[in-house]
Design an enzyme around this catalytic site. Sequence first.
Site, short mmCIF file in Angstrom:
data_model
loop_
_atom_site.label_atom_id
_atom_site.label_comp_id
_atom_site.label_asym_id
_atom_site.label_seq_id
_atom_site.Cartn_x
_atom_site.Cartn_y
_atom_site.Cartn_z
N THR A 161 0.83 -1.22 0.00
CA THR A 161 0.00 0.00 0.00
C THR A 161 0.86 1.26 0.00
O THR A 161 0.49 2.27 -0.62
CB THR A 161 -0.93 -0.01 1.24
OG1 THR A 161 -1.88 -1.05 1.07
CG2 THR A 161 -1.65 1.30 1.42
N SER A 191 1.59 -7.46 -1.11
CA SER A 191 2.38 -8.44 -0.35
C SER A 191 1.68 -9.79 -0.20
O SER A 191 2.29 -10.76 0.25
CB SER A 191 2.80 -7.89 1.01
OG SER A 191 1.73 -7.88 1.92
N SER A 192 0.42 -9.89 -0.63
CA SER A 192 -0.22 -11.21 -0.70
C SER A 192 0.48 -12.09 -1.73
O SER A 192 0.34 -13.31 -1.72
CB SER A 192 -1.70 -11.07 -1.06
OG SER A 192 -1.82 -10.32 -2.26
N THR A 195 1.43 -4.62 4.09
CA THR A 195 1.19 -5.02 5.47
C THR A 195 0.58 -6.44 5.59
O THR A 195 0.62 -7.02 6.66
CB THR A 195 0.25 -4.03 6.18
OG1 THR A 195 -1.02 -4.01 5.51
CG2 THR A 195 0.84 -2.63 6.21
N ASP A 196 0.05 -6.98 4.47
CA ASP A 196 -0.64 -8.28 4.58
C ASP A 196 0.29 -9.39 5.05
O ASP A 196 -0.12 -10.26 5.82
CB ASP A 196 -1.25 -8.68 3.22
CG ASP A 196 -2.46 -7.83 2.85
OD1 ASP A 196 -2.87 -6.98 3.66
OD2 ASP A 196 -3.00 -8.04 1.74
#
Length: 306
Positions: free
Chosen positions: A12, A48-49, A80-81
């Site tokens: 993000t 980041s997934s 942040t995931d």
Amino acid sequence: MSRVTVIATGGTIASSAAADGVQRPTHGGADLAAGLDVDVVDVMSKDSSQVSPADWDVIGAAARSAVDGGATGVVVTHGTDTLEETALWLDLTYAGAAPLVITGAMRGADAPDADGPANLRDAVAVASEPAARDIGVLVSFAGQVLRPAGLHKVAAGICFAGTVLGSVAGSVTLAQAKTRPFLAELRAASAPRVDIVATYAGGDAVAMDALVAAGARGIVLQALGSGNAPEAVIDAVRRHCRDGVTVAVSTRVVGGGVSPGYGPGRELVDAGAIMLPGLPPSQARVLTMAALAAGLPLRDVVDWVL
Ligand code: ASP
């Protein structure tokens, strides 16, 4: 003289909304670091997934090469995931003296109240802080400095919960000591397969059996409460531990600990499972992967790391 390298990976912090309103990473490291006196390396541009264990190797290699090239501190910008996974893997495998600091953002780069610029500025300050040397990896987010182990993404507050080591507000304060959980320089891409199995009321052995049949050498049981599971799951743990599969126990209770304080938890431990107090399932998997990749019994690394 301090010299910080920013390694950009997406997330993000690097995203803005496209015409369809969907956030995707579109900004490279140079955009993010505009106005900061840092070096920049773009290694990927991913939500980041999509970050995989092979990507942890890429990020770790970029950090090592920045330090070899003279960086006195390194900052990784990350979604942040899965930040909690990347941060723990790096803390287990990065041996450098230079601080390695990970940050991200809750709001995209095009948001009027974007938090990425302040988070990056703070992370650079932490990476330049002499007291942050020789303690491995730190997470810097929304003015807090956090320990990677135990970190988990939450919906409320500053996006992460975990052990707060200090703060950044103009200057950096590290109020709490951090032990360094370094195990070895390891390759995540070739680490043995470790999967997470969730259990629930009436849960059975089907998922665990299928994952072991697919090649899992480690299973993290996302157990109930303080580390309990239905009898059929305990039976499956007993069978797989007997066959040499490493079984770690975490819990579905967010922020909860595990211990063999109830009958089913005691049976899990007697069956050969190892309780990992203080790690969410995502990080219990990372620790189990690292222990297996290092050829160390998980039981032996628990006290060292946690
Ligand atoms: N989906 C985003 C990511 O993990 C979320 C974020 O960065 O906050 O890349």
